[in-house]
Design a protein around this motif. Structure first.
Motif: not given
Length: 119
Positions: A5-10
């Motif tokens: 989820m963090l990767r997608r947000a970034l």
């Protein structure tokens, strides 16, 4: 928040920033994002000084030589002090940051606007 989820947000944030920067003038967009209240490293600041507000037609406009708003302000305050108005009781000033000319194909006068006008 997990790593996925963090990767997608970034990634989404990066795409949004690239989209904003690619529209119009990228230098101006980046300056607006990072240096909202001052000049970006590639911008210059112009001092606009009115020594007497009762005579608004008599203004002094500097060349765009200042690296930031603080240097512009210092310059104007020095001018005002030399003219007996160290607290700007009679005069006023503005600092115009980053002139961006309009892109046009004709050879008429250069038009455009400043990214930021402050005092």
């Amino acid at each position: 928040m997990n790593k996925r989820m963090l990767r997608r947000a970034l990634l989404a944030t990066g795409i949004a920033v690239l989209a904003a920067v690619s529209l119009g003038n990228p230098e101006r967009s980046i300056a607006d994002l990072i240096w909202a209240d001052d000049a970006a490293p590639w911008e210059q600041v112009t001092a606009v000084y009115t020594p007497d507000i009762t005579k608004p037609g008599k203004i002094e406009i500097s060349e765009p030589v200042f690296a930031n708003v603080a240097a512009c302000r210092d310059h104007v305050l020095k001018l005002a002090a030399e003219r007996g108005d160290p607290d700007l009781q009679k005069g006023r000033f503005e600092c115009a940051v980053g002139f961006y000319p309009e892109k046009s194909g004709d050879k008429g006068p250069i038009t455009g606007d400043y990214r930021l006008v402050t005092n």
